[in-house]
Design a protein around this motif. Structure first.
Motif, PDB file in Angstrom:
ATOM      1  N   UNK A 186      -1.240  11.230   4.966  1.00  0.00           N
ATOM      2  CA  UNK A 186      -2.203  10.478   4.148  1.00  0.00           C
ATOM      3  C   UNK A 186      -1.660   9.084   3.855  1.00  0.00           C
ATOM      4  N   UNK A 187      -0.385   8.992   3.533  1.00  0.00           N
ATOM      5  CA  UNK A 187       0.220   7.691   3.271  1.00  0.00           C
ATOM      6  C   UNK A 187       0.187   6.823   4.523  1.00  0.00           C
ATOM      7  N   UNK A 188       0.478   7.425   5.680  1.00  0.00           N
ATOM      8  CA  UNK A 188       0.405   6.665   6.929  1.00  0.00           C
ATOM      9  C   UNK A 188      -1.000   6.124   7.167  1.00  0.00           C
ATOM     10  N   UNK A 189      -2.009   6.952   6.958  1.00  0.00           N
ATOM     11  CA  UNK A 189      -3.387   6.515   7.183  1.00  0.00           C
ATOM     12  C   UNK A 189      -3.747   5.371   6.241  1.00  0.00           C
ATOM     13  N   UNK A 218       7.044   8.085   0.882  1.00  0.00           N
ATOM     14  CA  UNK A 218       7.896   6.932   1.204  1.00  0.00           C
ATOM     15  C   UNK A 218       8.192   6.877   2.702  1.00  0.00           C
ATOM     16  N   UNK A 219       8.486   8.013   3.288  1.00  0.00           N
ATOM     17  CA  UNK A 219       8.777   8.061   4.717  1.00  0.00           C
ATOM     18  C   UNK A 219       7.517   7.751   5.535  1.00  0.00           C
ATOM     19  N   UNK A 220       6.364   8.211   5.072  1.00  0.00           N
ATOM     20  CA  UNK A 220       5.098   7.890   5.748  1.00  0.00           C
ATOM     21  C   UNK A 220       4.830   6.394   5.754  1.00  0.00           C
ATOM     22  N   UNK A 221       5.123   5.745   4.638  1.00  0.00           N
ATOM     23  CA  UNK A 221       4.960   4.290   4.578  1.00  0.00           C
ATOM     24  C   UNK A 221       5.945   3.609   5.519  1.00  0.00           C
ATOM     25  N   UNK A 222       7.180   4.102   5.533  1.00  0.00           N
ATOM     26  CA  UNK A 222       8.196   3.512   6.418  1.00  0.00           C
ATOM     27  C   UNK A 222       7.828   3.707   7.880  1.00  0.00           C
ATOM     28  N   UNK A 223       7.180   4.826   8.216  1.00  0.00           N
ATOM     29  CA  UNK A 223       6.790   5.090   9.596  1.00  0.00           C
ATOM     30  C   UNK A 223       5.696   4.146  10.082  1.00  0.00           C
ATOM     31  N   UNK A 224       5.059   3.438   9.175  1.00  0.00           N
ATOM     32  CA  UNK A 224       4.081   2.416   9.543  1.00  0.00           C
ATOM     33  C   UNK A 224       4.693   1.017   9.424  1.00  0.00           C
ATOM     34  N   UNK A 263       0.838  -1.203   0.000  1.00  0.00           N
ATOM     35  CA  UNK A 263       0.000   0.000   0.000  1.00  0.00           C
ATOM     36  C   UNK A 263       0.871   1.251   0.000  1.00  0.00           C
ATOM     37  N   UNK A 264       1.981   1.215   0.723  1.00  0.00           N
ATOM     38  CA  UNK A 264       2.905   2.351   0.730  1.00  0.00           C
ATOM     39  C   UNK A 264       3.517   2.600  -0.630  1.00  0.00           C
ATOM     40  N   UNK A 265       3.920   1.535  -1.306  1.00  0.00           N
ATOM     41  CA  UNK A 265       4.498   1.670  -2.647  1.00  0.00           C
ATOM     42  C   UNK A 265       3.458   2.235  -3.620  1.00  0.00           C
ATOM     43  N   UNK A 266       2.221   1.791  -3.486  1.00  0.00           N
ATOM     44  CA  UNK A 266       1.152   2.321  -4.339  1.00  0.00           C
ATOM     45  C   UNK A 266       0.957   3.810  -4.062  1.00  0.00           C
TER      46      UNK A 266
END
Length: 156
Positions: A138-141, A75-81, A53-56
């Motif tokens: 938004x990416x984190x959510x 990318x950082x938001x995805x990594x933070x999850x 989902x983060x990559x998307x």
């Protein structure tokens, strides 16, 4: 006065403790059969789905903005999850001997997960060039909401 409260509770749909069914201890075979009937989802599968989902989100951010700051923020938001989730998954998939140790281990790994996520958010402004907080959040959510997809996998 106590009788009035108890009488009112019975009318409200509450029952006395004396009418509760007795607690039944399961045999080893019954417990194994019950566990086999409840579908399990690997925490690693959930972490992998969050990463996808983060990559998307990163790809969509690139397509919509073509701005490096926004892409790095996503990318950082995805990594933070994903990174804290991977820590929790690692902690939950190692074997423990007792239920008390399992509960204590879960609390430890969950607190570590929360601490790492908070630390990553605190240092985000220093680490991510051209940080876009809305994109990061938004990416984190989106990545966090993948947990609901895991419940759908379990329901199947």
């Amino acid at each position: 006065m106590t009788d009035t409260i108890d009488h009112g509770a019975r009318h409200a749909g509450f029952e006395d403790e004396a009418t509760d069914p007795p607690f039944k201890t399961l045999s080893r075979q019954e417990a194994q059969a019950l566990r086999a009937s409840i579908p399990q989802v690997s925490p690693w599968r959930v972490v992998a789905a969050q990463a996808v989902a983060g990559v998307v989100c990163v790809a969509v951010t690139w397509l919509l903005t073509q701005h490096n700051g926004a892409v790095w923020s996503a990318l950082y938001g995805a990594a933070a999850v994903v990174v804290p989730g991977a820590l929790l998954a690692r902690g939950m998939t190692r074997g423990v001997g007792s239920p008390v140790a399992a509960a204590a281990g879960f609390l430890f790994w969950e607190m570590l997960k929360i601490g790492v996520a908070i630390a990553m958010l605190v240092i985000a402004a220093r680490v991510v060039p051209g940080l876009s907080w809305p994109t990061l959040l938004i990416t984190m959510v989106v990545c966090i909401k993948v947990n609901w997809v895991a419940l759908l996998w379990r329901a199947r």
